[in-house]
Scaffold this motif. Structure first.
Motif, short mmCIF file in Angstrom:
data_model
loop_
_atom_site.label_atom_id
_atom_site.label_comp_id
_atom_site.label_asym_id
_atom_site.label_seq_id
_atom_site.Cartn_x
_atom_site.Cartn_y
_atom_site.Cartn_z
N SER A 1 0.84 -1.20 0.00
CA SER A 1 0.00 0.00 0.00
C SER A 1 0.87 1.24 0.00
N CYS A 2 0.35 2.31 -0.59
CA CYS A 2 1.04 3.60 -0.53
C CYS A 2 0.22 4.58 0.29
N ALA A 3 0.89 5.58 0.83
CA ALA A 3 0.24 6.57 1.67
C ALA A 3 1.04 7.86 1.62
N ALA A 4 0.39 8.95 1.99
CA ALA A 4 0.99 10.29 1.89
C ALA A 4 1.27 10.88 3.26
N ALA A 5 2.28 11.74 3.30
CA ALA A 5 2.64 12.47 4.52
C ALA A 5 3.31 13.78 4.12
N SER A 6 3.50 14.64 5.10
CA SER A 6 4.18 15.90 4.82
C SER A 6 5.67 15.68 4.58
N LEU A 7 6.25 14.78 5.36
CA LEU A 7 7.68 14.46 5.26
C LEU A 7 7.86 12.95 5.29
N CYS A 8 8.98 12.48 4.75
CA CYS A 8 9.27 11.05 4.85
C CYS A 8 9.45 10.66 6.32
N SER A 9 8.88 9.52 6.65
CA SER A 9 8.90 9.02 8.01
C SER A 9 8.76 7.50 7.95
N ARG A 10 9.24 6.84 8.99
CA ARG A 10 9.03 5.39 9.09
C ARG A 10 7.86 5.08 10.02
N ASN A 11 7.22 6.12 10.52
CA ASN A 11 6.12 5.96 11.46
C ASN A 11 4.80 5.89 10.71
N ILE A 12 4.15 4.73 10.79
CA ILE A 12 2.91 4.53 10.04
C ILE A 12 1.84 5.56 10.43
N GLY A 13 1.89 6.04 11.65
CA GLY A 13 0.90 7.01 12.13
C GLY A 13 1.01 8.37 11.48
#
Length: 122
Positions: A95-107
């Motif tokens: 699965s892919c998902a979006a965030a403001s910055l790269c992170s290893r935290n799924i939350g």
């Protein structure tokens, strides 16, 4: 409404390759870091890779480093995951998902796609 749709999964033999796609709709992918996660049968979700929004910075889990390549085509509003030298332990729903910055935290991630199944087997 932000939406991500994955595609490109399938059945492949060990040592084979697949390219997954993560297409965005409802928003411009340029402004977001995008990560790939996977979940194998009976396992917890695992962070695989991430690509930043601005400079294309990429980062990989040790288990896929040197075999997987994440890239983005902002003109097509799509992020790709090229997977080479696939192993049976790479089997799972990706699965892919979006965030403001790269992170290893799924939350830290949102706008999850529905996932695409990858099965590596003889």
């Amino acid at each position: 409404q932000l939406q991500l749709v994955e595609s490109g999964g399938g059945l492949v033999q060990p040592g084979g390759s697949l390219r997954l796609s993560c297409a965005a709709s409802g928003f411009t992918l340029d402004y977001y870091a995008i990560a790939w996660f996977r979940q194998g049968p009976g396992k917890e979700p695992e962070w695989v890779s991430c690509i930043s929004s601005s400079d294309g910075f990429t980062v990989y889990a040790d288990s896929v480093k040197g075999r997987f390549t994440i890239s983005r085509d902002n003109a097509k509003n799509t992020v790709y995951l090229l997977m080479n030298s696939l192993k049976p332990e790479d089997t799972g729903s990706y699965s892919c998902a979006a965030a403001s910055l790269c992170s290893r935290n799924i939350g830290d991630f949102h706008s999850w796609g529905q996932g695409t199944q990858v099965t590596v087997s003889t």
